[in-house]
Design a protein around this motif. Structure first.
Motif, PDB file in Angstrom:
ATOM      1  N   GLU A 140       0.835  -1.199   0.000  1.00 36.43           N
ATOM      2  CA  GLU A 140       0.000   0.000   0.000  1.00 36.43           C
ATOM      3  C   GLU A 140       0.872   1.251   0.000  1.00 36.43           C
TER       4      GLU A 140
ATOM      5  N   ILE B 284       0.898   3.937  -3.026  1.00 37.00           N
ATOM      6  CA  ILE B 284       0.422   5.286  -2.737  1.00 37.00           C
ATOM      7  C   ILE B 284       1.549   6.303  -2.909  1.00 37.00           C
TER       8      ILE B 284
ATOM      9  N   ASN C 158       1.602   9.411  -5.456  1.00 44.78           N
ATOM     10  CA  ASN C 158       1.782  10.774  -4.967  1.00 44.78           C
ATOM     11  C   ASN C 158       3.038  11.408  -5.539  1.00 44.78           C
TER      12      ASN C 158
ATOM     13  N   SER D 164      -8.456   2.752  -0.209  1.00 45.76           N
ATOM     14  CA  SER D 164      -9.357   3.699   0.460  1.00 45.76           C
ATOM     15  C   SER D 164      -8.840   5.137   0.450  1.00 45.76           C
ATOM     16  N   THR D 165      -7.865   5.458  -0.434  1.00 43.86           N
ATOM     17  CA  THR D 165      -7.447   6.854  -0.596  1.00 43.86           C
ATOM     18  C   THR D 165      -7.993   7.374  -1.922  1.00 43.86           C
ATOM     19  N   ASN D 166      -8.661   8.533  -1.855  1.00 41.78           N
ATOM     20  CA  ASN D 166      -9.218   9.099  -3.075  1.00 41.78           C
ATOM     21  C   ASN D 166      -8.167   9.844  -3.875  1.00 41.78           C
TER      22      ASN D 166
ATOM     23  N   SER E 237       7.547   9.384   3.539  1.00 42.83           N
ATOM     24  CA  SER E 237       6.822   8.242   4.098  1.00 42.83           C
ATOM     25  C   SER E 237       7.688   7.396   5.025  1.00 42.83           C
TER      26      SER E 237
END
Lengths: 411, 315, 433
Positions: free
Chosen positions: B3, B7, B11, B135-137, B257
């Motif tokens: 994940e 992500i 980004n 679940s991240t838009n 991150s």
């Protein structure tokens, strides 16, 4: 070298003459009026000018007219010291400043040294917004008075509220990487652990000050941590961009903030569509059920297009007048002694006092949230239609924290 | 773990493309005219404010066209009446000219639009989440930003490599006199290049304005990061700037991150050093230093590969 | 640029010239000594001290830009590190009661600047031009950012403060009052200016000029341009450190603003505006920019606009800086042809001033209506009170601006004509302008 002479001739009108006999009470306002911090500095200046007009309408301080003299410090500590020197040259004996704890620290240090080296020409420094706890603890000074609750006091009030909210379980801390952010984060950790040991701190982030254009990676971390609540001291663009990124990613948490009400803050909250999910801790809000302060709010909104962001500035100016009346003098030392331990009814109602030990003002602290208004909330913010709603009031005694200040007093 | 990687990559690419969007105009000007345009960020800001104003009158889409044209015309005027005069006094003079210009533009924006942020909104057409991963838009507007970046990159590349104008521009850079003798107006070419560069900055402004904060200090807050993109990519290399933007975007996002620090890797420092400067280094996390990573990259590139990643000539 | 800078290192002077030359330094010293007798307020003393510091800093920058042709965006690094080391030194000396008086403490700043220049300079100076400029930018960002991370040394964004009076007293001076700091700064300024002037006269100084003008030829002669650049960089770092140390003593605080891009930009401004082609250029620039940055914000609310406009005007119309503009007249003066241009200057002055006044008036009136619409329309700018709401003022602004411009444009033509005739007169006498 010879050019120096010409330069000096040029410099003369700028620094002309020593302090004249005081016909007016001059208050030197040292804050950014140009550059990045100007939007905030300008609101402060107009607020103080409004307050000076209010005092003058009632006959001034000790019968003398109050004048706010603006000095642009460009948010730079060194520049602030030069401006302070210029202010003193032009007859100012009371300085006020609020933006930036680094500036406040430098100014407090400067004023202390200046008074030590120039006995009889003392100046006082009134701090209306710099919240670094160190200014009333390790680096406290007799000549410095703070009307804003320092960041630890605000956190004390905020955690006193948070401990009563059972839905808070996982808290994420995200703050700017400098002394203020650092103190928000460490006090939040310590106080939450003491008051609600069951709350888990699921993340603790410091990010560089005003350097991030994309908060998406930080939001991804918050999301991954499973937090239900975020506590942040962020202000300015760091606050607005954080909320925008959160809204973009669809992050659903409650935000406990210090400066959601700052310039641009309400606009960002509205854009992110966080209806009553953003909370702020502060010494007052416009929509408080308190007639005299609503009256004042109406008047200042009629004159300028902003709301009263600094109820503490009102307390500061009114207490200066009261202290001068009590001392029957505008001599800075006498005013300072009169201010020490002074008890007053504060702007938004309730008791406040200027603690003698460290010159920190204690007052009721309010937790409020921004969103849709009912008829009980007449004022909105930044033309968004949304306004502040009272969530909780923490009364003065529940905000008092001990101090480590060992104050050196003049003889 | 997966994940995090997915992500962060997403980004990083999005942030990198935003950087490229902002830097593309600077690459064009810097690598072609050799002008260190310190006012580039100011034109980016002007673009955002023009976009804000025009979108109030006619909506966002006309603004996306009109604002860059306005800024581009302004840029061409600056080149014609200012920079061209200064050009013969060397690069330092040009640079100081753009420095002064940045001051003037910032103050003018403050006089016209005030010092507080303006309410510049994402157009309703693009105000919805495009897709959701873990679940991240991801909002549609960011996808739009990505597409515009790529379109600009491809478009510029085609114009430079495949069209007659592009060839003349390239020739004018190295052999201005020869091109002049062939009957082309070198002055006008330079004016055109500068105008296009500033218009590109304004495109970035119109697009980034609603996504970021449109305020009179947005130029100053951007800082010198765009120069890093251009130099790391290699002077005169559009693909270089593209790669450098992606690289910086990804490196920075991945760094954010990561929570690792020296104390995390080797255990806490012995208390004897607790209050020394070593403790600061020991405790700092990778996430905290993320924003200075591009500058480390800049210094390393200039030391070991001065022509930049894909550049062909020495800086 | 090479033509302009040729005069940075004039040939060795004759005895009479020498007398004049040393006389100049003595006069400079006397002026510095007597200045505070005329202007004694705290603010003017602070201003003079800042000017002195800025002079040292700008001259040190010109060792790079003017003498060696290296454009740096990160000169404040050495200034700032000098400042921090000096603050720490004052604290350590004060705490341990070491027998070091304050006046030699700036030397610690200089050594700090030198140390870091030696450390960082070798890789930075491998190339000149854009590569050097960009490396200096990168290094500056790195150091400025790490100032916020290495809190123990740099004190975070609040910085580190010190008390300069806690040091050993010298001749009964404790260096508390600003006047004593002024004399300290003045003495160091004089010493540093003389030292940096002497540097331009050494073989190294000449080699720097050569590296600036033609590095390839320098290589043919057997010198390594990299080494020459490196040496120049180290000297420059040393004097920047001295300036930073003096600033730290003046403010008694050092913080990350010392190291920042703004400080680096200011010194570049000051140096260029003064004129990089002459030794005295950065001195003039330092005085001008310091006064401007201190005074302009008192005179008008939108000082940044004027600041920017002034710089654009100087870059456009006086490419050699203020000194370059003045020095252009030296050949005319020697040829006795100055009288031919002066009348045209006087004629041009009036409409030009009128135009500027009209511009200022229009700007201030506009600002009143856009920035402070609710306020009283009787405003004050540049010490002049006027009513921004009055149509007479608007008319006056328009007439001054437009009429002034039309007239001035005519007179500028006359100036150009007069200049041509005067310079050809000078050329006839064999003095090339």
């Amino acid at each position: 070298m010879r050019k120096l002479v010409i330069a000096a001739a040029f410099a003369l009108p700028m620094f002309g003459g020593a302090a004249m006999a005081q016909e007016t009470v001059k208050i030197g306002y040292i804050d950014p009026l140009s550059g990045g911090g100007a939007s905030v500095g300008e609101v402060g200046l107009k607020t103080f000018q409004f307050l000076a007009d209010e005092l003058n309408a009632k006959g001034g301080i000790q019968g003398k007219k109050v004048e706010i003299v603006p000095f642009d410090n460009k948010t730079n500590p060194q520049e602030s010291l030069i401006q302070a020197q210029k202010a003193i040259d032009s007859g100012v004996r009371f300085l006020t400043q609020g933006n930036g704890s680094s500036v406040a620290g430098a100014l407090s240090d400067f004023v202390t040294k200046y008074n030590e080296r120039n006995p009889g020409k003392e100046v006082l420094y009134f701090n209306y917004a710099a919240v670094d706890p160190v200014l009333t603890n390790a680096k406290c000074s007799f000549w410095h008075f703070r009307w804003d609750a320092n960041s630890d006091i605000k956190m004390e009030a905020l955690t006193n509220y948070m401990k009563t909210v059972p839905s808070i379980k996982n808290v994420y801390l995200i703050n700017q990487d400098y002394s203020f952010g650092e103190s928000v984060r460490s006090s939040a950790k310590a106080m939450l652990a003491a008051k609600r040991p069951d709350i888990k701190i699921v993340g603790d982030e410091l990010h560089p000050l005003l350097k991030i254009t994309d908060f998406a990676p930080y939001i991804a971390k918050i999301k991954a941590s499973g937090a239900d609540t975020v506590v942040t001291g962020n202000w300015g663009q760091d606050f607005a961009l954080l909320l925008k990124a959160a809204a973009d990613a669809g992050l659903k948490v409650n935000w406990y903030t210090y400066y959601a009400g700052g310039t641009g803050g309400p606009t960002a909250v509205k854009q992110a569509n966080l209806n009553h999910q953003v909370f702020q801790v502060g010494e007052g809000i416009p929509n408080l059920d308190h007639p005299s302060s609503q009256e004042f709010e109406k008047a200042i909104r009629a004159k300028y297009d902003f709301s009263l962001f600094y109820p503490r500035a009102v307390n500061e100016m009114r207490m200066l007048a009261a202290a001068a009346d009590k001392a029957k003098s505008i001599d800075p030392i006498k005013v300072a002694l009169a201010l020490e331990g002074m008890e007053v009814e504060v702007f938004d109602g309730g008791k406040g006092n200027m603690r003698k030990d460290d010159h920190q003002f204690f007052q009721p602290i309010y937790i409020s949230s921004l969103g849709d208004r009912t008829e009980k909330e007449p004022f909105d913010e930044e033309k968004t239609g949304w306004g502040w709603k009272l969530v909780a009031k923490i009364d003065t005694p529940a905000t008092v924290l001990p101090t480590t200040c060992k104050m050196e007093r003049p003889n | 773990m997966l994940e995090l990687i997915v992500i962060s990559t997403l980004n990083g690419v999005l942030f990198g493309m935003l950087l490229f969007l902002m830097a593309s105009g600077l690459t064009v000007i810097f690598s072609m005219l050799g002008v260190l345009n310190f006012a580039h960020a100011s034109f980016y800001m002007l673009g955002a404010f023009f976009g804000f104003q025009v979108s109030r009158w006619f909506g966002f889409w006309p603004a996306l066209l009109i604002a860059p044209l306005l800024a581009g015309a302004l840029g061409a005027g600056v080149e014609r009446f200012g920079l061209r005069r200064v050009h013969r006094n060397g690069h330092v003079a040009e640079l100081l000219f753009t420095f002064g210009l940045a001051f003037v533009i910032e103050e003018l924006v403050q006089i016209i639009w005030g010092k507080s942020p303006v309410d510049f909104r994402i157009p309703a057409l693009l105000d919805f989440p495009a897709f959701t991963i873990f679940s991240t838009n991801y909002p549609a507007y960011k996808m739009f930003m990505l597409l515009v970046s790529i379109a600009i990159f491809v478009g510029l590349l085609l114009v430079l490599k495949k069209t007659r104008i592009g060839l003349i521009v390239q020739a004018a850079l190295t052999h201005p006199h020869m091109v002049g003798h062939l009957g082309h107006n070198v002055g006008r070419i330079f004016m055109l290049v500068f105008g296009v560069g500033t218009a590109l900055a304004a495109v970035a402004g119109v697009i980034a304005g609603p996504a970021l904060v449109t305020q009179s200090n947005m130029a100053g807050l951007l800082g010198p990061i765009l120069f890093v993109v251009v130099v790391v990519g290699g002077l005169g290399s559009l693909p270089g700037a593209f790669v450098a933007s992606l690289l910086i975007g990804l490196v920075q996002t991945f760094a954010v991150s990561m929570n690792g620090s020296l104390s995390g890797a080797f255990g806490p420092l012995s208390p004897a050093y607790a209050s020394s400067w070593l403790a600061d280094i020991w405790g700092v996390t990778i996430a905290q230093v993320a924003p200075i990573v591009p500058y480390v990259l800049l210094v390393l590139i200039l030391i070991f590969r001065p022509m930049g990643l894909l550049g062909t000539r020495d800086t | 640029m090479s033509e302009l800078t040729a005069s940075a290192a004039p040939p060795l002077p004759a005895t009479a010239e020498k007398l004049k030359f040393y006389g100049l330094w003595v006069i400079a010293g006397l002026v510095l000594l007597l200045l505070p007798k005329i202007f004694s307020s705290g603010g003017s003393l602070t201003t003079f001290s800042l000017i002195g510091i800025s002079i040292i800093f700008s001259l040190s920058y010109n060792i790079l830009l003017g003498q060696t042709g290296m454009l740096s965006f990160g000169h404040a690094v050495y200034y700032g590190l000098g400042g921090f080391l000096v603050i720490h030194a004052i604290n350590i000396i004060g705490a341990n009661k070491l027998a070091i008086p304050l006046p030699i403490v700036p030397l610690i700043g200089g050594l700090a600047g030198l140390f870091f220049a030696v450390l960082l300079g070798w890789v930075s100076t491998q190339r000149s031009g854009t590569a050097f400029a960009m490396i200096s930018l990168g290094v500056a960002e790195l150091i400025a950012s790490s100032a916020l991370i290495l809190r123990t040394f740099f004190g975070g964004e609040a910085g580190v403060s010190a008390n300069r009076t806690k040091l050993l007293k010298l001749f009964g001076w404790n260096f508390g009052p600003q006047i004593q700091i002024y004399y300290l700064v003045a003495a160091w300024t004089l010493i540093a200016v003389i030292a940096m002037y002497a540097l331009t006269r050494t073989p190294l100084g000449r080699m720097c000029n050569a590296v600036r003008d033609n590095p390839e030829r320098v290589q043919f002669v057997g010198y390594n341009p990299h080494v020459v650049r490196y040496l120049a960089f180290c000297f420059s770092g040393f004097f920047a450190g001295v300036a930073g140390g003096l600033a730290a003593i003046n403010f008694e605080i050092a913080n990350s603003a010392y190291l920042g891009a703004e400080q680096s930009g200011t010194v570049l401004f000051a140096t260029y505006i003064g004129g990089v082609g002459f030794f005295i250029g950065p001195i003039v620039g330092a005085i001008f920019v310091t006064l401007l940055s201190l005074g302009l914000s008192d005179l008008t609310q939108v000082w940044q606009l004027y600041f920017g406009l002034i710089f654009i005007a100087v870059v456009l119309f006086a490419p050699g800086g203020i000194t370059g503009l003045l020095m252009m007249h030296r050949p005319l003066l020697r040829a006795g042809a100055l009288a031919r241009v002066l009348p045209s200057y006087l004629i041009a002055l009036l409409p030009t001033l009128a135009m500027i006044a009209g511009l200022v008036l229009s700007i201030e009136t506009t600002v009143h209506y856009t920035v402070n619409p609710g306020d009283d329309s009787h405003i004050k700018a540049f010490g002049v009170n006027f009513d921004a709401a009055s149509p007479y003022i608007w008319a006056m602004a328009a007439i001054l601006l437009i009429g002034g411009f039309l007239l001035a444009r005519k007179t500028w033509g006359w100036v150009a004509l007069a200049w041509d005739s005067a310079s050809s007169a000078a050329r006839e006498k064999g003095i090339a302008p």
